[in-house]
Design an enzyme around this catalytic site. Structure first.
Site, PDB file in Angstrom:
ATOM      1  N   SER A 180      32.694  27.191  14.919  1.00  0.00           N
ATOM      2  CA  SER A 180      32.346  28.598  15.176  1.00  0.00           C
ATOM      3  C   SER A 180      31.235  29.039  14.237  1.00  0.00           C
ATOM      4  O   SER A 180      31.406  29.078  13.019  1.00  0.00           O
ATOM      5  CB  SER A 180      33.564  29.496  14.970  1.00  0.00           C
ATOM      6  OG  SER A 180      33.109  30.839  14.876  1.00  0.00           O
ATOM      7  N   ASP A 197      42.014  28.731  18.442  1.00  0.00           N
ATOM      8  CA  ASP A 197      41.009  29.443  17.657  1.00  0.00           C
ATOM      9  C   ASP A 197      41.655  30.264  16.537  1.00  0.00           C
ATOM     10  O   ASP A 197      42.373  31.225  16.813  1.00  0.00           O
ATOM     11  CB  ASP A 197      40.224  30.367  18.611  1.00  0.00           C
ATOM     12  CG  ASP A 197      38.993  30.982  17.970  1.00  0.00           C
ATOM     13  OD1 ASP A 197      38.719  30.701  16.802  1.00  0.00           O
ATOM     14  OD2 ASP A 197      38.316  31.762  18.686  1.00  0.00           O
ATOM     15  N   MET A 222      31.549  39.962  19.544  1.00  0.00           N
ATOM     16  CA  MET A 222      32.486  41.070  19.263  1.00  0.00           C
ATOM     17  C   MET A 222      31.774  42.409  19.440  1.00  0.00           C
ATOM     18  O   MET A 222      30.644  42.563  18.987  1.00  0.00           O
ATOM     19  CB  MET A 222      32.975  40.981  17.822  1.00  0.00           C
ATOM     20  CG  MET A 222      33.606  39.647  17.472  1.00  0.00           C
ATOM     21  SD  MET A 222      34.149  39.660  15.767  1.00  0.00           S
ATOM     22  CE  MET A 222      34.734  37.973  15.609  1.00  0.00           C
ATOM     23  N   HIS A 249      30.832  27.010  19.260  1.00  0.00           N
ATOM     24  CA  HIS A 249      31.673  28.170  19.571  1.00  0.00           C
ATOM     25  C   HIS A 249      30.973  29.440  19.093  1.00  0.00           C
ATOM     26  O   HIS A 249      30.694  29.598  17.905  1.00  0.00           O
ATOM     27  CB  HIS A 249      33.037  28.022  18.887  1.00  0.00           C
ATOM     28  CG  HIS A 249      34.029  29.073  19.275  1.00  0.00           C
ATOM     29  ND1 HIS A 249      34.775  29.002  20.435  1.00  0.00           N
ATOM     30  CD2 HIS A 249      34.395  30.234  18.674  1.00  0.00           C
ATOM     31  CE1 HIS A 249      35.567  30.066  20.524  1.00  0.00           C
ATOM     32  NE2 HIS A 249      35.345  30.835  19.461  1.00  0.00           N
ATOM     33  N   MET A 276      34.820  38.709  22.925  1.00  0.00           N
ATOM     34  CA  MET A 276      35.861  39.638  22.448  1.00  0.00           C
ATOM     35  C   MET A 276      35.321  41.049  22.695  1.00  0.00           C
ATOM     36  O   MET A 276      34.993  41.797  21.770  1.00  0.00           O
ATOM     37  CB  MET A 276      36.149  39.385  20.966  1.00  0.00           C
ATOM     38  CG  MET A 276      36.973  38.123  20.761  1.00  0.00           C
ATOM     39  SD  MET A 276      36.887  37.521  19.069  1.00  0.00           S
ATOM     40  CE  MET A 276      35.387  36.559  19.188  1.00  0.00           C
ATOM     41  N   HIS A 278      32.835  32.906  23.433  1.00  0.00           N
ATOM     42  CA  HIS A 278      34.116  33.624  23.370  1.00  0.00           C
ATOM     43  C   HIS A 278      33.828  35.129  23.321  1.00  0.00           C
ATOM     44  O   HIS A 278      33.400  35.632  22.288  1.00  0.00           O
ATOM     45  CB  HIS A 278      34.865  33.135  22.113  1.00  0.00           C
ATOM     46  CG  HIS A 278      36.159  33.818  21.850  1.00  0.00           C
ATOM     47  ND1 HIS A 278      36.805  33.711  20.621  1.00  0.00           N
ATOM     48  CD2 HIS A 278      36.954  34.594  22.624  1.00  0.00           C
ATOM     49  CE1 HIS A 278      37.926  34.408  20.660  1.00  0.00           C
ATOM     50  NE2 HIS A 278      38.046  34.955  21.851  1.00  0.00           N
ATOM     51  N   MET A 298      44.606  32.261  20.806  1.00  0.00           N
ATOM     52  CA  MET A 298      44.255  32.799  19.482  1.00  0.00           C
ATOM     53  C   MET A 298      45.417  32.519  18.526  1.00  0.00           C
ATOM     54  O   MET A 298      46.557  32.920  18.788  1.00  0.00           O
ATOM     55  CB  MET A 298      43.999  34.306  19.551  1.00  0.00           C
ATOM     56  CG  MET A 298      42.757  34.711  20.324  1.00  0.00           C
ATOM     57  SD  MET A 298      41.243  33.850  19.863  1.00  0.00           S
ATOM     58  CE  MET A 298      41.110  34.251  18.111  1.00  0.00           C
ATOM     59  N   ASP A 336      31.069  33.550  18.900  1.00  0.00           N
ATOM     60  CA  ASP A 336      32.001  34.680  18.936  1.00  0.00           C
ATOM     61  C   ASP A 336      31.257  35.994  19.121  1.00  0.00           C
ATOM     62  O   ASP A 336      30.516  36.432  18.237  1.00  0.00           O
ATOM     63  CB  ASP A 336      32.793  34.733  17.624  1.00  0.00           C
ATOM     64  CG  ASP A 336      33.801  33.604  17.537  1.00  0.00           C
ATOM     65  OD1 ASP A 336      34.690  33.555  18.405  1.00  0.00           O
ATOM     66  OD2 ASP A 336      33.689  32.773  16.615  1.00  0.00           O
TER      67      ASP A 336
HETATM   68  C1  DX5 Z   1      38.047  35.050  15.318  1.00  0.00           C
HETATM   69  C2  DX5 Z   1      37.067  34.155  16.041  1.00  0.00           C
HETATM   70  C3  DX5 Z   1      37.078  32.769  15.553  1.00  0.00           C
HETATM   71  C4  DX5 Z   1      36.682  32.611  14.099  1.00  0.00           C
HETATM   72  C5  DX5 Z   1      37.573  31.537  13.557  1.00  0.00           C
HETATM   73  O1  DX5 Z   1      38.058  36.292  15.921  1.00  0.00           O
HETATM   74  O2  DX5 Z   1      37.365  34.129  17.430  1.00  0.00           O
HETATM   75  O3  DX5 Z   1      36.324  31.897  16.382  1.00  0.00           O
HETATM   76  O4  DX5 Z   1      35.346  32.268  13.878  1.00  0.00           O
HETATM   77  O5  DX5 Z   1      37.401  31.481  12.197  1.00  0.00           O
HETATM   78  P1  DX5 Z   1      38.293  30.582  11.260  1.00  0.00           P
HETATM   79  O6  DX5 Z   1      38.177  29.170  11.745  1.00  0.00           O
HETATM   80  O7  DX5 Z   1      37.683  30.810   9.919  1.00  0.00           O
HETATM   81  O8  DX5 Z   1      39.717  31.111  11.354  1.00  0.00           O
HETATM   82 ZN    ZN Z   2      36.402  32.519  18.710  1.00  0.00          ZN
END
Ligand code: DX5
Ligand code: ZN
Length: 216
Positions: free
Chosen positions: A8, A175, A37, A33, A68, A66, A137, A35
Site C-alpha cells: 500500500s 488489508d 479516501m 495497492h 474508501m 481501494h 478489512m 488507498d
Molecule cells: C487503511 C488502508 C490500508 C493501509 C494499511 O485504511 O486501507 O491499505 O494502507 O496500512 P497498514 O499495512 O500499515 O496497516
Molecule cells: Zn487499503
C-alpha cells in the site's frame, strides 16, 4: 498457490513517489495497492485521480485501487481512465452493490468488494459469484499503522467456506496490520492476497519485507 502481495503506497514517501513505485516494480510484489479516501466514508483524506494516473505511467504491475469513498458508483469510469485494474468498493458505501459490481466489470476492470470489520461475510452470499476479490478489512479503514483485529482470522475461514460452497473463484485479500506473523496466520486460514503498508515502507529494506511476505 503463492500469496499475492499488494504493497500500500499510503505509507510511501510522497515526495519521492517515483522511487517507491520503482522499488515495488523491482520487488516480488504482485500489485500496487492504492488507498483513496474522501474524508466522509473514512475520517481521513488521502490522494485522488491525478496521483493514480501518474502512478499508472510508472507502474509495471496491476493497480489494486481501494475506494474508501461514499457513492463510489459515481467514479467508476474515472478510475478506469486513471488506470485501475482492480476496483474495490465498500459494501457499506453501496446501496445497490450488485449494480455497482456489474458497472465495474462492464468498464473492463476486476471487481472487488471490501467489508469493514463489523460487516459479516454472509452479506456477500448472493453476489459472491460476481466478485473477483473480497477485501476484508482487518483494521477500521482510514489510517495506516493500526493493529490487526484478531476476529479477521475467523472471518477468512468463514469467507473461504462461503466461496467454496458457491463454487466461486473469488480471491480473499486482507488489508490492515499485516506483518510476517499475522500474514502467516492469514494465509493458513485461507487468504490469497495480503496488503501491507507500514510494514513494508517503514522498513529500511522494503524489498526484503515484500520477499518475506511472498515466502511466509
Ligand atoms: C487503511 C488502508 C490500508 C493501509 C494499511 O485504511 O486501507 O491499505 O494502507 O496500512 P497498514 O499495512 O500499515 O496497516
Ligand atoms: Zn487499503
Amino acid at each position: 498457490m503463492e500469496v499475492i502481495v499488494s504493497p500500500s503506497l499510503l505509507s510511501a514517501d510522497f515526495l519521492n513517489l517515483w522511487k517507491d513505485v520503482e522499488m515495488v516494480n523491482e520487488s516480488r510484489a504482485d500489485w500496487f495497492h492504492l488507498d483513496i479516501m474522501d474524508g466522509v466514508f473514512v475520517p481521513n483524506i488521502s490522494y485522488g485521480l491525478p496521483v493514480v494516473a501518474q502512478i499508472k505511467k510508472a507502474a509495471r504491475k496491476p493497480l489494486d485501487v481501494h475506494l474508501m469513498i461514499v457513492q463510489p458508483e459515481r467514479y467508476v469510469e474515472e478510475f478506469r481512465k486513471a488506470g485501475a485494474d482492480i476496483l474495490t468498493v465498500h459494501l457499506e458505501a453501496c446501496t445497490h452493490l450488485h449494480r455497482t459490481i456489474q458497472q465495474i466489470k462492464a468498464a473492463g476492470m476486476k471487481a472487488g468488494v471490501s467489508l469493514n470489520p463489523h460487516s459479516p461475510v454472509g452479506l456477500l452470499e448472493d453476489v459472491i459469484r460476481d466478485i473477483d476479490v473480497v477485501l476484508l478489512m482487518s483494521v477500521n479503514p482510514g489510517f495506516g499503522g493500526q493493529s490487526f483485529i484478531e476476529q479477521t482470522i475467523e472471518k477468512v475461514k468463514k469467507l473461504k467456506t462461503l466461496i467454496q460452497s458457491a463454487g466461486a473463484k473469488t480471491l480473499i485479500e486482507i488489508d490492515g496490520g499485516v506483518n510476517f506473523e499475522t500474514g502467516r496466520r492469514l494465509v493458513e486460514a485461507g487468504a490469497d492476497a495480503l496488503v501491507a503498508g507500514s510494514f513494508v515502507f517503514n522498513s529500511p529494506d522494503p524489498k526484503s519485507r515484500i520477499e518475506g511476505l511472498k515466502n511466509l
